[in-house]
Design a protein around this motif. Sequence first.
Motif, PDB file in Angstrom:
ATOM      1  N   MET A   1      -4.196   4.850  14.186  1.00  0.00           N
ATOM      2  CA  MET A   1      -3.567   5.047  12.893  1.00  0.00           C
ATOM      3  C   MET A   1      -4.534   5.791  11.981  1.00  0.00           C
ATOM      4  O   MET A   1      -5.735   5.585  12.039  1.00  0.00           O
ATOM      5  CB  MET A   1      -3.215   3.674  12.314  1.00  0.00           C
ATOM      6  N   ALA A   2      -4.009   6.630  11.152  1.00  0.00           N
ATOM      7  CA  ALA A   2      -4.823   7.401  10.217  1.00  0.00           C
ATOM      8  C   ALA A   2      -5.295   6.515   9.073  1.00  0.00           C
ATOM      9  O   ALA A   2      -5.311   5.291   9.184  1.00  0.00           O
ATOM     10  CB  ALA A   2      -4.000   8.567   9.693  1.00  0.00           C
ATOM     11  N   THR A   3      -5.629   7.109   7.975  1.00  0.00           N
ATOM     12  CA  THR A   3      -6.157   6.374   6.837  1.00  0.00           C
ATOM     13  C   THR A   3      -5.109   5.421   6.277  1.00  0.00           C
ATOM     14  O   THR A   3      -3.938   5.772   6.149  1.00  0.00           O
ATOM     15  CB  THR A   3      -6.567   7.363   5.735  1.00  0.00           C
ATOM     16  N   MET A   4      -5.562   4.214   5.944  1.00  0.00           N
ATOM     17  CA  MET A   4      -4.671   3.204   5.383  1.00  0.00           C
ATOM     18  C   MET A   4      -4.608   3.400   3.872  1.00  0.00           C
ATOM     19  O   MET A   4      -5.638   3.521   3.221  1.00  0.00           O
ATOM     20  CB  MET A   4      -5.254   1.839   5.737  1.00  0.00           C
ATOM     21  N   LYS A   5      -3.415   3.449   3.328  1.00  0.00           N
ATOM     22  CA  LYS A   5      -3.250   3.690   1.900  1.00  0.00           C
ATOM     23  C   LYS A   5      -3.152   2.398   1.101  1.00  0.00           C
ATOM     24  O   LYS A   5      -3.136   2.425  -0.119  1.00  0.00           O
ATOM     25  CB  LYS A   5      -2.016   4.556   1.669  1.00  0.00           C
ATOM     26  N   ILE A   6      -3.104   1.271   1.794  1.00  0.00           N
ATOM     27  CA  ILE A   6      -3.016  -0.040   1.156  1.00  0.00           C
ATOM     28  C   ILE A   6      -4.305  -0.791   1.449  1.00  0.00           C
ATOM     29  O   ILE A   6      -4.798  -0.770   2.568  1.00  0.00           O
ATOM     30  CB  ILE A   6      -1.815  -0.843   1.714  1.00  0.00           C
ATOM     31  N   LYS A   7      -4.839  -1.488   0.438  1.00  0.00           N
ATOM     32  CA  LYS A   7      -6.059  -2.268   0.607  1.00  0.00           C
ATOM     33  C   LYS A   7      -5.799  -3.724   0.235  1.00  0.00           C
ATOM     34  O   LYS A   7      -4.825  -4.032  -0.459  1.00  0.00           O
ATOM     35  CB  LYS A   7      -7.173  -1.740  -0.304  1.00  0.00           C
ATOM     36  N   ARG A   8      -6.709  -4.612   0.670  1.00  0.00           N
ATOM     37  CA  ARG A   8      -6.609  -6.024   0.317  1.00  0.00           C
ATOM     38  C   ARG A   8      -6.728  -6.153  -1.201  1.00  0.00           C
ATOM     39  O   ARG A   8      -7.565  -5.522  -1.829  1.00  0.00           O
ATOM     40  CB  ARG A   8      -7.716  -6.806   1.001  1.00  0.00           C
ATOM     41  N   GLY A   9      -5.857  -6.975  -1.788  1.00  0.00           N
ATOM     42  CA  GLY A   9      -5.879  -7.190  -3.231  1.00  0.00           C
ATOM     43  C   GLY A   9      -4.887  -6.329  -3.990  1.00  0.00           C
ATOM     44  O   GLY A   9      -4.643  -6.575  -5.170  1.00  0.00           O
ATOM     45  N   ASP A  10      -4.308  -5.302  -3.345  1.00  0.00           N
ATOM     46  CA  ASP A  10      -3.321  -4.442  -4.007  1.00  0.00           C
ATOM     47  C   ASP A  10      -2.022  -5.202  -4.244  1.00  0.00           C
ATOM     48  O   ASP A  10      -1.638  -6.053  -3.442  1.00  0.00           O
ATOM     49  CB  ASP A  10      -2.998  -3.222  -3.141  1.00  0.00           C
ATOM     50  N   MET A  11      -1.340  -4.866  -5.329  1.00  0.00           N
ATOM     51  CA  MET A  11       0.013  -5.361  -5.556  1.00  0.00           C
ATOM     52  C   MET A  11       0.974  -4.358  -4.928  1.00  0.00           C
ATOM     53  O   MET A  11       0.836  -3.147  -5.149  1.00  0.00           O
ATOM     54  CB  MET A  11       0.307  -5.496  -7.054  1.00  0.00           C
ATOM     55  N   VAL A  12       1.912  -4.856  -4.125  1.00  0.00           N
ATOM     56  CA  VAL A  12       2.849  -3.974  -3.432  1.00  0.00           C
ATOM     57  C   VAL A  12       4.278  -4.468  -3.608  1.00  0.00           C
ATOM     58  O   VAL A  12       4.517  -5.631  -3.944  1.00  0.00           O
ATOM     59  CB  VAL A  12       2.529  -3.876  -1.917  1.00  0.00           C
ATOM     60  N   LYS A  13       5.217  -3.557  -3.380  1.00  0.00           N
ATOM     61  CA  LYS A  13       6.642  -3.880  -3.403  1.00  0.00           C
ATOM     62  C   LYS A  13       7.203  -3.583  -2.022  1.00  0.00           C
ATOM     63  O   LYS A  13       6.921  -2.523  -1.446  1.00  0.00           O
ATOM     64  CB  LYS A  13       7.363  -3.037  -4.451  1.00  0.00           C
ATOM     65  N   VAL A  14       8.004  -4.518  -1.481  1.00  0.00           N
ATOM     66  CA  VAL A  14       8.606  -4.334  -0.164  1.00  0.00           C
ATOM     67  C   VAL A  14       9.812  -3.410  -0.320  1.00  0.00           C
ATOM     68  O   VAL A  14      10.682  -3.648  -1.161  1.00  0.00           O
ATOM     69  CB  VAL A  14       9.022  -5.689   0.447  1.00  0.00           C
ATOM     70  N   ILE A  15       9.866  -2.336   0.491  1.00  0.00           N
ATOM     71  CA  ILE A  15      10.939  -1.356   0.375  1.00  0.00           C
ATOM     72  C   ILE A  15      11.911  -1.400   1.548  1.00  0.00           C
ATOM     73  O   ILE A  15      12.897  -0.680   1.551  1.00  0.00           O
ATOM     74  CB  ILE A  15      10.377   0.075   0.213  1.00  0.00           C
ATOM     75  N   ALA A  16      11.626  -2.254   2.562  1.00  0.00           N
ATOM     76  CA  ALA A  16      12.512  -2.358   3.721  1.00  0.00           C
ATOM     77  C   ALA A  16      12.359  -3.731   4.347  1.00  0.00           C
ATOM     78  O   ALA A  16      11.302  -4.348   4.261  1.00  0.00           O
ATOM     79  CB  ALA A  16      12.192  -1.276   4.740  1.00  0.00           C
ATOM     80  N   GLY A  17      13.427  -4.214   4.964  1.00  0.00           N
ATOM     81  CA  GLY A  17      13.372  -5.492   5.667  1.00  0.00           C
ATOM     82  C   GLY A  17      14.064  -6.603   4.896  1.00  0.00           C
ATOM     83  O   GLY A  17      14.697  -6.375   3.865  1.00  0.00           O
ATOM     84  N   LYS A  18      13.913  -7.827   5.401  1.00  0.00           N
ATOM     85  CA  LYS A  18      14.640  -8.966   4.822  1.00  0.00           C
ATOM     86  C   LYS A  18      14.170  -9.332   3.419  1.00  0.00           C
ATOM     87  O   LYS A  18      14.899  -9.935   2.659  1.00  0.00           O
ATOM     88  CB  LYS A  18      14.546 -10.181   5.747  1.00  0.00           C
ATOM     89  N   ASP A  19      12.935  -8.952   3.056  1.00  0.00           N
ATOM     90  CA  ASP A  19      12.390  -9.264   1.741  1.00  0.00           C
ATOM     91  C   ASP A  19      12.382  -8.050   0.816  1.00  0.00           C
ATOM     92  O   ASP A  19      11.590  -7.985  -0.127  1.00  0.00           O
ATOM     93  CB  ASP A  19      10.965  -9.816   1.879  1.00  0.00           C
ATOM     94  N   LYS A  20      13.267  -7.095   1.057  1.00  0.00           N
ATOM     95  CA  LYS A  20      13.325  -5.864   0.276  1.00  0.00           C
ATOM     96  C   LYS A  20      13.459  -6.175  -1.216  1.00  0.00           C
ATOM     97  O   LYS A  20      14.261  -7.014  -1.615  1.00  0.00           O
ATOM     98  CB  LYS A  20      14.505  -5.013   0.727  1.00  0.00           C
ATOM     99  N   GLY A  21      12.622  -5.510  -2.020  1.00  0.00           N
ATOM    100  CA  GLY A  21      12.672  -5.692  -3.468  1.00  0.00           C
ATOM    101  C   GLY A  21      11.649  -6.685  -4.001  1.00  0.00           C
ATOM    102  O   GLY A  21      11.370  -6.705  -5.191  1.00  0.00           O
ATOM    103  N   LYS A  22      11.090  -7.511  -3.132  1.00  0.00           N
ATOM    104  CA  LYS A  22      10.107  -8.501  -3.569  1.00  0.00           C
ATOM    105  C   LYS A  22       8.736  -7.857  -3.737  1.00  0.00           C
ATOM    106  O   LYS A  22       8.442  -6.840  -3.129  1.00  0.00           O
ATOM    107  CB  LYS A  22      10.004  -9.653  -2.565  1.00  0.00           C
ATOM    108  N   GLU A  23       7.916  -8.477  -4.593  1.00  0.00           N
ATOM    109  CA  GLU A  23       6.572  -7.985  -4.851  1.00  0.00           C
ATOM    110  C   GLU A  23       5.558  -9.060  -4.526  1.00  0.00           C
ATOM    111  O   GLU A  23       5.856 -10.247  -4.622  1.00  0.00           O
ATOM    112  CB  GLU A  23       6.427  -7.567  -6.316  1.00  0.00           C
ATOM    113  N   GLY A  24       4.358  -8.658  -4.142  1.00  0.00           N
ATOM    114  CA  GLY A  24       3.312  -9.613  -3.833  1.00  0.00           C
ATOM    115  C   GLY A  24       1.963  -8.944  -3.680  1.00  0.00           C
ATOM    116  O   GLY A  24       1.850  -7.721  -3.704  1.00  0.00           O
TER     117      GLY A  24
END
Length: 112
Positions: A1-24
């Motif tokens: 896999m190339a460079t990861m754009k997400i790091k530990r501690g980041d706030m993210v929003k789920v855009i696909a899957g059963k939890d779509k729309g949730k943030e964590g």
Amino acid sequence: MATMKIKRGDMVKVIAGKDKGKEGKVIRVDREKGRVIVEGINMVSKHTKPSAQNQQGGIINVEAPIDASNVMLLVDGKPVRVGFQVEYKEVNGRQKRVVKRVAKNEARKVID
């Protein structure tokens, strides 16, 4: 896999899957598999045997990994695509390459 754009501690929003729309908040990142574990997202039931830490055993809910492509980074509460900006700074007479994450919206805000 190339460079990861997400790091530990980041706030993210789920855009696909059963939890779509949730943030964590990202708890852990697996760069080799391209997966992240997000707090409170993709909860699964895990059957545990009694042990020294968990005397009773039973069924507990834990977060399972989710593919990194199914989450978007939140900057100022808004989901943004992430790009990289390369700068060259002179340190002790030598050029040093510095890579920063930036939001790919009109503001081009540096994330870290």
